[in-house]
Design an enzyme around this catalytic site. Structure first.
Site, PDB file in Angstrom:
ATOM      1  N   CYS A   1      15.691  22.471  -9.818  1.00  0.00           N
ATOM      2  CA  CYS A   1      15.896  22.425 -11.278  1.00  0.00           C
ATOM      3  C   CYS A   1      14.637  22.646 -12.102  1.00  0.00           C
ATOM      4  CB  CYS A   1      16.574  21.105 -11.662  1.00  0.00           C
ATOM      5  SG  CYS A   1      15.441  19.700 -11.575  1.00  0.00           S
TER       6      CYS A   1
ATOM      7  N   GLY B   1      -4.913  -9.062   3.377  1.00  0.00           N
ATOM      8  CA  GLY B   1      -5.555  -8.167   2.405  1.00  0.00           C
ATOM      9  C   GLY B   1      -4.906  -8.140   1.043  1.00  0.00           C
TER      10      GLY B   1
ATOM     11  N   ASN C   1       0.845  -1.197   0.000  1.00  0.00           N
ATOM     12  CA  ASN C   1       0.000   0.000   0.000  1.00  0.00           C
ATOM     13  C   ASN C   1       0.881   1.248   0.000  1.00  0.00           C
ATOM     14  OD1 ASN C   1      -2.199  -1.687   0.162  1.00  0.00           O
ATOM     15  ND2 ASN C   1      -2.398  -1.519   2.384  1.00  0.00           N
TER      16      ASN C   1
ATOM     17  N   HIS D   1       6.139  -0.558  -2.610  1.00  0.00           N
ATOM     18  CA  HIS D   1       5.785   0.235  -3.786  1.00  0.00           C
ATOM     19  C   HIS D   1       5.985   1.730  -3.532  1.00  0.00           C
ATOM     20  CE1 HIS D   1       2.989  -3.107  -5.645  1.00  0.00           C
ATOM     21  NE2 HIS D   1       4.182  -3.553  -5.308  1.00  0.00           N
TER      22      HIS D   1
ATOM     23  N   ASP E   1      -0.454   4.225   0.834  1.00  0.00           N
ATOM     24  CA  ASP E   1      -1.281   5.241   1.490  1.00  0.00           C
ATOM     25  C   ASP E   1      -0.786   5.682   2.870  1.00  0.00           C
ATOM     26  OD1 ASP E   1      -2.014   3.028   3.158  1.00  0.00           O
ATOM     27  OD2 ASP E   1      -3.643   2.511   1.781  1.00  0.00           O
TER      28      ASP E   1
ATOM     29  N   CYS F   1      17.239  15.508 -10.335  1.00  0.00           N
ATOM     30  CA  CYS F   1      18.278  15.602  -9.299  1.00  0.00           C
ATOM     31  C   CYS F   1      18.012  14.676  -8.114  1.00  0.00           C
ATOM     32  CB  CYS F   1      18.520  17.043  -8.868  1.00  0.00           C
ATOM     33  SG  CYS F   1      17.063  17.960  -8.392  1.00  0.00           S
TER      34      CYS F   1
ATOM     35  N   CYS G   1      10.371  20.941  -9.009  1.00  0.00           N
ATOM     36  CA  CYS G   1      11.559  20.851  -8.158  1.00  0.00           C
ATOM     37  C   CYS G   1      12.118  22.255  -7.937  1.00  0.00           C
ATOM     38  CB  CYS G   1      12.598  19.951  -8.830  1.00  0.00           C
ATOM     39  SG  CYS G   1      14.184  19.925  -7.982  1.00  0.00           S
TER      40      CYS G   1
ATOM     41  N   CYS H   1      12.107  14.372  -7.552  1.00  0.00           N
ATOM     42  CA  CYS H   1      12.542  14.978  -8.804  1.00  0.00           C
ATOM     43  C   CYS H   1      13.345  13.926  -9.546  1.00  0.00           C
ATOM     44  CB  CYS H   1      13.406  16.205  -8.542  1.00  0.00           C
ATOM     45  SG  CYS H   1      14.200  16.793 -10.052  1.00  0.00           S
TER      46      CYS H   1
HETATM   47 ZN    ZN Z   1      15.354  18.648  -9.485  1.00  0.00          ZN
END
Ligand code: ZN
Length: 278
Positions: A172, A210, A123, A140, A125, A151, A169, A148
């Protein structure tokens, strides 16, 4: 053979389940370490529905699935970031509406009371952490970690409500992405390294809670435990490839089953802590 069942007299299905609940609750008072592998149906008990493991997306028309998968693809994030971010905002809102349930809370209690408890979850969440669990491996990643891709700067958020969409970001200017696999992407490698270290230490009991799809990395800890004679437990509304393999199988709402196991566990623990002398 049905004669076997008949020989147990009038032991009903409900009684049988009672025995299994008692056995698992009692085991939890004896073990020193436990692994809980958790998935979407535990979050569903908090009212958080999923589409193919992605929380908060509810398919209302059959074609919605295609829309979700196309919207949550890395190419779309690059070409039409507002489309991807529209879905991410919807997920964010649904996830924040959901609160951890009593199933999550029982795992928090066990982490406090057993020497070593590990949660390995698919999950994204963060309901386990919101409940108070600390040793959580997010296989996951997490919706609310933004990354980002240029970078590799990562920032943790509780909500996306105050972000300017699409968020960029600060260093950048690249559009940020959630640190979870989008459709078609591979799983992150870091959690696997952490999980392997935990598995090397071993566990006294392994649960799957689950989870409806037994991906190989979910099945493996259960199969290894089973082959070593370590108790294995499966709890969930759907049967899986391992339902016939595990030692204890409970078909139903994860929260409800965990609640019943928690009752058994709590009764034994409180009986044990009562002063025996007086
Ligand atoms: Zn960046």
């Amino acid at each position: 053979m049905t004669s076997n069942r008949r020989s147990k007299g009038n032991t009903s299905q409900a009684n049988l389940k009672r025995e299994l609940l008692d056995a698992v609750g009692s085991l939890l008072t004896q073990v020193r370490s436990a692994l809980f592998i958790t998935g979407p149906a535990l979050s569903a008990d908090s009212g958080l529905l999923h589409y193919r493991g992605v929380p908060g997306l509810v398919r209302r028309k059959p074609e919605d699935g295609k829309v979700f998968e196309a919207g949550l693809a890395i190419e779309t994030l690059r070409a039409k970031p507002n489309v991807t971010w529209g879905l991410l905002l919807e997920m964010d809102a649904r996830v924040r509406e959901a609160a951890p349930n009593r199933g999550h809370e029982f795992l928090v209690r066990l982490e406090r009371e057993l020497p070593r408890v590990t949660i390995m979850t698919i999950n994204v969440d963060r309901l386990h952490q919101r409940a108070g669990s600390r040793n959580v491996i997010e296989m996951h990643g997490a919706l609310h970690d933004l990354l980002c891709s240029r970078c590799e700067l990562s920032t943790r958020h509780e909500s996306f409500a105050k972000l300017r969409i699409p968020p960029q970001c600060k260093a950048c200017g690249t559009v940020l992405r959630p640190d979870m696999p989008l459709f078609g992407e591979a799983l992150p490698a870091d959690p696997f390294t952490r999980l392997q270290a935990e598995l090397d230490e071993g566990f006294d009991i392994v649960f799957s809670i689950g989870i409806s799809t037994m991906f190989p990395y979910i099945a493996r800890p259960l199969l290894v435990a089973k082959s070593e004679g370590i108790p294995t437990v499966e709890i969930g509304p759907q049967p899986t490839d391992l339902s016939e393999v595990v030692d204890f199988r409970f078909r139903g709402s994860p929260m409800r089953v965990l609640d019943l196991i928690a009752d058994v566990y709590g009764t034994i623990v409180s009986r044990r802590s009562q002063p025996s002398g007086m």
